[in-house]
Scaffold this motif. Sequence first.
Motif, PDB file in Angstrom:
ATOM      1  N   PRO A 141       2.470  -1.256  -0.196  1.00  0.00           N
ATOM      2  CA  PRO A 141       2.303  -2.474  -0.762  1.00  0.00           C
ATOM      3  C   PRO A 141       3.056  -2.323  -1.896  1.00  0.00           C
ATOM      4  CG  PRO A 141       0.813  -1.106  -1.200  1.00  0.00           C
ATOM      5  CD  PRO A 141       1.587  -0.689  -0.353  1.00  0.00           C
ATOM      6  N   ARG A 142       4.038  -3.854  -2.592  1.00  0.00           N
ATOM      7  CA  ARG A 142       4.897  -3.914  -3.279  1.00  0.00           C
ATOM      8  C   ARG A 142       5.301  -5.441  -3.864  1.00  0.00           C
ATOM      9  NH1 ARG A 142       9.641  -6.042  -1.380  1.00  0.00           N
ATOM     10  NH2 ARG A 142       9.370  -6.758   0.970  1.00  0.00           N
TER      11      ARG A 142
ATOM     12  N   GLN B  60       7.870  -1.512  -8.976  1.00  0.00           N
ATOM     13  CA  GLN B  60       7.303  -1.731  -7.598  1.00  0.00           C
ATOM     14  C   GLN B  60       5.479  -1.110  -7.714  1.00  0.00           C
ATOM     15  OE1 GLN B  60       8.229  -0.820  -4.567  1.00  0.00           O
ATOM     16  NE2 GLN B  60       6.362   0.772  -3.576  1.00  0.00           N
ATOM     17  N   ILE B  61       4.455  -1.031  -7.433  1.00  0.00           N
ATOM     18  CA  ILE B  61       3.396  -0.976  -7.806  1.00  0.00           C
ATOM     19  C   ILE B  61       2.843   0.449  -7.053  1.00  0.00           C
ATOM     20  CG2 ILE B  61       1.112  -0.906  -6.547  1.00  0.00           C
ATOM     21  CD1 ILE B  61       1.825  -4.272  -6.215  1.00  0.00           C
ATOM     22  N   GLU B  62       3.111   1.221  -7.832  1.00  0.00           N
ATOM     23  CA  GLU B  62       2.190   2.244  -7.514  1.00  0.00           C
ATOM     24  C   GLU B  62       0.522   2.486  -7.147  1.00  0.00           C
ATOM     25  OE1 GLU B  62       3.986   5.260  -7.487  1.00  0.00           O
ATOM     26  OE2 GLU B  62       5.806   4.568  -7.419  1.00  0.00           O
TER      27      GLU B  62
END
Length: 151
Positions: free
Chosen positions: A130-131, A145-147
């Motif tokens: 996911p980003r 960026q989603i971690e």
Amino acid sequence: MRTVDFSPLFRSAIGFDRLFDLAEAAQRAGEETYPPYNIERLDENRFLISVALAGFSPDEVVLTVEQNVLTLEGHKSEKEGKTFLHRGISARHFKRQFTLADHVEVKGASFENGLLVIDLQREIPEAMKPRRIAINGAVPSNVAQIESKAA
């Protein structure tokens, strides 16, 4: 006939959902259970399959992966001239297959003390993680960026 409900395992299994489907189908079909094995979860993306192969040597076992199917085959070489009074150690040929989930790869295998240990790792490609997408008019500092951990 005894039945086993695998549905509680689906909730805690990551990467092996289809494996439980196969185990359930094998139980219904009456498929033999040789050789015995364990599936161990080391963390969210690492697994170990341990297969008990007493009496087999590493050169009598073949491990292959093709299109998300891990196949383990054993062919015991018989030695001529042996006379057994009792034969309790199985020397039969076998073929066991495990269906791997998408992006699960075999990282290695080792044979020690009669156990074949297969190391599996789930690696999600960057394109599938996911980003966050920038929305027009949003402040550029909010784009990152989603971690997160892959499901």
